[in-house]
Design a protein around this motif. Structure first.
Motif, mmCIF file in Angstrom:
data_model
loop_
_atom_site.group_PDB
_atom_site.id
_atom_site.type_symbol
_atom_site.label_atom_id
_atom_site.label_comp_id
_atom_site.label_asym_id
_atom_site.label_seq_id
_atom_site.Cartn_x
_atom_site.Cartn_y
_atom_site.Cartn_z
ATOM 1 N N CYS A 1 39.023 -8.538 -28.269
ATOM 2 C CA CYS A 1 38.967 -9.952 -27.546
ATOM 3 C C CYS A 1 40.531 -10.518 -27.684
ATOM 4 C CB CYS A 1 38.091 -10.882 -28.641
ATOM 5 S SG CYS A 1 36.521 -10.449 -28.514
ATOM 6 N N ARG A 2 40.764 -11.279 -26.788
ATOM 7 C CA ARG A 2 41.971 -12.224 -26.915
ATOM 8 C C ARG A 2 42.109 -12.867 -27.823
ATOM 9 N NH1 ARG A 2 43.125 -13.704 -20.586
ATOM 10 N NH2 ARG A 2 43.304 -11.541 -19.815
ATOM 11 N N LEU B 1 43.379 -8.490 -29.240
ATOM 12 C CA LEU B 1 43.935 -7.370 -28.343
ATOM 13 C C LEU B 1 45.360 -7.191 -28.950
ATOM 14 C CD1 LEU B 1 43.050 -5.482 -26.211
ATOM 15 C CD2 LEU B 1 43.886 -7.354 -24.553
ATOM 16 N N THR C 1 35.177 -8.465 -25.824
ATOM 17 C CA THR C 1 35.263 -8.894 -24.754
ATOM 18 C C THR C 1 35.803 -7.690 -23.709
ATOM 19 O OG1 THR C 1 36.155 -11.135 -25.267
ATOM 20 C CG2 THR C 1 36.145 -10.563 -23.035
ATOM 21 N N SER D 1 38.643 -8.024 -21.601
ATOM 22 C CA SER D 1 39.956 -8.303 -22.068
ATOM 23 C C SER D 1 40.996 -7.304 -21.794
ATOM 24 C CB SER D 1 40.036 -8.872 -23.576
ATOM 25 O OG SER D 1 39.484 -7.704 -24.264
ATOM 26 N N THR E 1 39.018 -14.215 -18.122
ATOM 27 C CA THR E 1 39.687 -13.021 -18.262
ATOM 28 C C THR E 1 39.468 -12.337 -16.912
ATOM 29 O OG1 THR E 1 37.573 -11.980 -18.880
ATOM 30 C CG2 THR E 1 39.167 -12.494 -20.656
#
Lengths: 601, 429
Positions: free
Chosen positions: B16-17, B30, B81, B84, B125
């Motif tokens: 995920c970010r 990430l 995500t 991402s 994203t």
């Protein structure tokens, strides 16, 4: 086994408050005399029951024989008989004291004498026992051996000059203790040439040997093949085995006057080996029985019900088996409209009750509902009839009661002076009548009160501990019945009275207890799918009311591949929780709710 | 239509970010990938590992003659995500997976005819280029984490997107050819009012998605929200309020023509999620990536079973063959990759679902579907009737107004929907 003459036998016990280190010290003594090797040493050998080991207390008394080579070069036979330290088990203490000539008084070097220790010391003095003071745990940084010695002298009047300083943990003082035992405690008096007289101080059921009597031989001898007679019942049995406690049972050829051991005689029922009875030789019967014991008095009663109705017979069988080893346990069948079939059980006190309940659940795998404990009330009805009631559900209608009496105890409370105010406040709240206050020293006081037993079995002990930061100790004995203004408080769940939740309360407290109990129940009974009203009532009058709001949501979470196992486990846990609940009408009530009355104030 | 017993595959993207404050799924920020070069972890490596894991299973299915499992019924890429990742990487992963299955090789464009390929995305994203690339890789269903259209609520959830991002993402998805879009929504949020929820619903309906998931916020342990909750710092709506939000959701979407087909899921007719129904129908699925769960019957590679660190002992081969086995990979990227690279199974945990558990799961999952559970299908699957398996339970639940019979199916009553655990519990052994 080597034969040791009577003058070199010593029978003794240990008197100590819970946590004052009795079991550890006993273990060191066993090790020192080689009664068990270190490898066999489980911590607290004398406390064999799992529960005892976990709670660090002694419930059933156990005995052990040791051979000790003293500094004088002679071998002595020492019989140590363990005693419980809790006030509930005073009855068991009196039994072990009667089998001894002396006692070690073990006092924690940082705590000092406690109320129950004092009570047991007086009991020992009444039995003419020689008392050896031992100040234990002297290795602790907070130890004050001199202060404690002074206290022993001031409070009990023992010469504490010769008090032994010991540490069970470090193993110091053990030899001094053993030397004191052989020098100060007199050998047993009896005459081995006289006809047999042996005192039963405990009994136990063994699946292979039948009922086993734990005995102290006072006169004469006892050996395999003899025909013995139980003096109170006249029943006769042939001895199949005699032995000693090693601490496991160990067969010996014979037991003679002064010795402590056991006898098995294919007795099928523990009832027939009544504790306090005298065993005599059927062929050469002694004329006079030994002084026995007072009967164990049940002070606290409660209902025990299986959560699953189908467990009723299992509960009955389990109680029967427990009763084999616990003479003080009483039970008889009873029926509750809410809980179905169960048993009314009588106990020595609250701890005894908890222990029985826990053993039933743990050793017999039962799930139980315990109702709030009750004392025995004496009632005179308007028709003049006198009745005793130990179950609030059986309380007569107010207009049929002429007078009510409840049991009172004399309570001895030892407490540091700084907490006297807090303790006095508590006893006042609990309807206590002040009798006396005595200074033990500049910093400790003995308070004597008369209190209703029913208040003691509520939360008195917990309150006493918390208000004195754990420093106060308590002992009590029943002193008789007094008239009181009491009434029955009923609890209605969803409009239906639940008989198992009824309790007896003093008029002045009824309103407040009723209110706090329904509040407590509201937090204990899980929400159902419908609103559940809770009410407290005296007769037809509702005195408090609460409402358990209906549960509206319990499933919200998403449920995908990774959630399934977790979700199932959650449901399993919920289902498990439900198994511990009793369905009363359409409402599920958890176990704890039936004890909630104890938790309010 | 594809055969129903083809394989449903889930791929977990554990990145995920930024982690949302309520989320307890396994994912890493990430940025940590670049920081942890030492462990040799790179996105490219991750793709390789997942494809290797898939290949291992397919080889086994092939050798054991489980031909049906060589065909794909659905692919679901979730996270974390997934979006991402750089689109090239994600596309490569998806195409790599798809190409391993029979009947897919001829052309990814044909996928739209049968195989559901879903990717989860966060609005901030993705852009037109990203979406175009996904479509080209065979993705035909997009699941967007919109959560709320109340701007004020998003930052407190730890979401990095705005309402404008969400609206734009849906628009771009349409433009790039996505004809099957799901929007994820959450209600019962701290500070959320019923009015705010209604506004979100109206806004969502204007976007006219094919599918809507509406979840009530649940505070999971080991999340920042849990800590806040314990400190009393989360102003959650009252229970009655949450129930009102649920009722509003059900009612509003029904009026807008959506079928309420699972407790928390709504779809325009024909757009029910193929992949997720596999779970609720208690069918088989294969999960790839760290923390991914699988459930397979009779074809569990024995090395997977033996390698799993946490499993029951003393089970016979026979039991392994006849009962479904649920198993899960290590919820740890490094361990997962290390195991795969060294030729070991990344499975950490496995349990054999014995018949009484399978029955319970089939019912508590199946009853989540509004169509419920077919009594005859139950009997066919387990060799005994519902009433034989649970004497008295069906009647009792019907009497309490929690269960109802519709023809030969049993379903939850609408009253039971929100308290379904009361029903589910009854079916556990």
């Amino acid at each position: 086994m080597i034969s040791i003459p009577q003058e070199r036998i010593r029978n003794f016990c240990i008197i100590a408050h819970i946590d004052h280190g009795k079991s550890t010290l006993a273990d060191r003594i066993l090790e020192f005399t080689g009664a068990i090797t270190e490898r066999e040493m489980m911590e607290q050998v004398l406390d064999q029951m799992d529960l005892e080991r976990e709670r660090g207390i002694t419930i059933k008394l156990t005995a052990v024989r040791m051979i000790y080579r003293a500094r004088d070069g002679q071998e002595y036979m020492l019989n140590l008989i363990d005693t419980p330290g809790h006030v509930d088990f005073t009855y068991e203490v009196s039994r072990s004291l009667a089998a001894c000539e002396g006692a070690l008084l073990v006092v924690d070097a940082s705590q000092g004498i406690e109320a129950q220790t004092l009570a047991n010391v007086y009991l020992a003095l009444e039995n003419n026992l020689e008392i050896i003071p031992v100040v234990n745990k002297i290795d602790l940084p907070s130890a004050e051996p001199e202060r404690v010695k002074q206290e022993i002298e001031d409070v009990i009047g023992l010469d504490s000059q010769e008090a032994i300083l010991a540490s069970g943990k470090a193993g110091t003082g053990v030899e001094d203790i053993l030397e004191a035992v052989i020098q100060k405690i007199p050998p047993p008096k009896g005459d081995s040439t006289k006809p047999l007289r042996a005192l039963i101080f405990d009994s136990n059921f063994n699946p292979y040997k039948g009922a086993i009597s734990y005995i102290r031989v006072v006169d004469g001898q006892l050996e395999k093949g003899m025909l013995i007679k139980m003096m109170s019942s006249g029943l006769e049995f042939e001895v199949t085995e005699v032995g000693v406690f090693n601490p496991a049972l160990k067969v010996v050829d014979r037991l003679t006057a002064g010795e402590v051991g056991y006898v098995a005689a294919s007795v099928k029922n523990v009832k027939d080996t009544r504790v306090g009875d005298t065993i005599i030789d059927a062929d050469h019967p002694a004329a006079e029985p030994l002084p026995g014991y007072r009967e164990a008095v049940s002070m606290v009663f409660c209902g025990l019900y299986p959560v699953e109705a189908s467990d009723y017979t299992n509960l009955r069988d389990a109680l029967e088996k427990l009763k084999l080893n616990d003479a003080a346990l009483r039970y008889e069948p009873e029926t509750s409209a809410a809980l179905g079939f169960g048993f009314r059980c009588g106990f020595l006190g609250l701890l005894h009750m908890e222990i029985v309940q826990e053993r039933l659940e743990r050793e017999y795998g039962l799930t139980l509902i315990t109702t709030a404990p009750s004392v025995v009330y004496h009632l005179i009805q308007t028709d003049g009839q006198k009745i005793s009631i130990d179950n609030p559900a059986l309380w007569p209608a107010p207009n049929q009661i002429h007078q009510i009496e409840e049991p009172f105890v004399k309570a001895t409370i030892m407490v540091p002076t700084e907490y006297v105010g807090a303790v006095m406040e508590l006893t006042q709240e609990k309807r206590g009548i002040f009798l006396n206050m005595e200074y033990l020293s500049a910093v400790r006081v003995i308070l004597t009160y008369e209190l209703p037993l029913s208040e003691i079995i509520y939360d008195f002990f917990d309150q006493l501990k918390s208000r004195s930061r754990g420093y106060a100790s308590l002992d009590y004995e029943l002193v008789g019945y007094r008239a009181s203004d009491l009434e029955k408080l009923d609890i209605l769940v969803n409009g239906e009275p639940v008989d198992a939740l009824s309790f007896i309360v003093h008029q002045e407290r009824a309103q407040q207890r009723g209110r706090s109990l329904v509040e407590k129940l509201r937090s204990l009974i899980p929400r159902q799918l419908f609103d559940v009203p809770l009410q407290a009532a005296i007769g037809n009058k509702i005195i408090a009311r609460e409402n358990i709001r209906a549960k509206r949501k319990d499933v919200l979470a998403k449920c995908y591949g990774g959630d399934i196992t977790r979700k199932r486990k959650l449901l399993e846990k919920q289902k498990e929780g439900k198994k511990r609940m009793k369905q009363v009408g359409s409402v599920e009530i958890p176990q704890e709710a039936f004890m909630a009355v104890l938790k309010v104030e | 239509m594809f055969p129903s017993n083809a394989l449903a595959v889930y791929v977990h993207i554990p990145f995920c970010r930024q982690k949302c404050l309520y989320c307890d799924f396994y994912s890493l920020p990430l940025s940590s990938l670049k920081d942890r070069k030492m462990g040799g972890v790179e996105v490219k490596d991750y793709t390789t590992a997942v494809l290797k894991e898939l290949a291992t299973y397919l080889n086994f299915f092939h050798r054991s003659g489980a031909k049906n499992l060589l065909r794909l019924s659905s692919l679901y890429v979730g996270g974390g995500t997934p979006t991402s990742l750089p689109v090239e990487q994600l596309s490569a992963l998806i195409i790599g997976c798809l190409h391993k299955f029979a009947g897919v090789k001829e052309g990814i464009s044909k996928l739209d005819n049968g195989i559901e390929v879903t990717v989860e995305a966060n609005p901030e994203t993705i852009d037109e280029r990203y979406l175009t690339q996904l479509r080209k890789s065979g993705v035909n269903r997009l699941s967007l984490g919109v959560q709320s259209l109340d701007e004020g609520l998003l930052p407190a959830l730890g979401r990095r997107h705005t309402v404008v991002d969400s609206l734009r993402a849906v628009k771009q998805a349409r433009q790039t050819g996505f004809q099957n879009i799901n929007l994820d929504l959450i209600y019962g949020l701290p500070g959320q009012s019923l009015k705010s929820w209604q506004t979100t619903l109206e806004g969502v309906l204007e976007l006219y998605p094919e599918h809507i998931s509406g979840y009530c916020l649940k505070i999971e342990p080991d999340t920042p929200f849990y800590q806040l909750f314990c400190q009393g710092a989360l102003a959650l709506p009252e229970e009655d309020e949450e129930v009102a939000m649920f009722e509003c959701l059900v009612d509003r979407l029904h009026r807008a023509g959506y079928r309420h087909y699972e407790i928390a899921n709504f779809a325009r007719p024909g757009y029910e999620s193929v992949h997720n129904q596999v779970y609720w129908k208690n069918q088989e699925y294969l999960g790839l990536g760290p923390s991914a769960h699988s459930c397979l019957r009779g074809v569990l590679p024995s090395q997977v079973w033996k390698a799993s660190a946490n499993r029951e002992s003393g089970l016979e081969e026979r039991e392994l063959r006849s009962s479904p086995v649920r198993f899960a990979n290590y919820p740890d990227l490094t361990r997962y990759q290390r195991h795969l690279e060294s030729g070991h199974s990344p499975v950490e945990f496995a349990e054999v679902i014995k018949p009484e558990l399978e029955r319970a799961e089939t019912l508590f999952l199946g009853l989540r579907l509004r169509e419920g559970v077919s009594k005859s299908a139950f009997q066919q699957r387990f060799g005994l009737t519902l009433d034989q398996a649970y004497p008295g339970v069906r009647t009792q639940l019907i009497q309490r107004g929690l269960l109802q019979e519709e023809g030969e199916r049993i379903t939850l009553t609408s009253r039971a929907l929100f308290v379904a655990n009361e029903v589910f519990r009854e079916f556990l052994p």
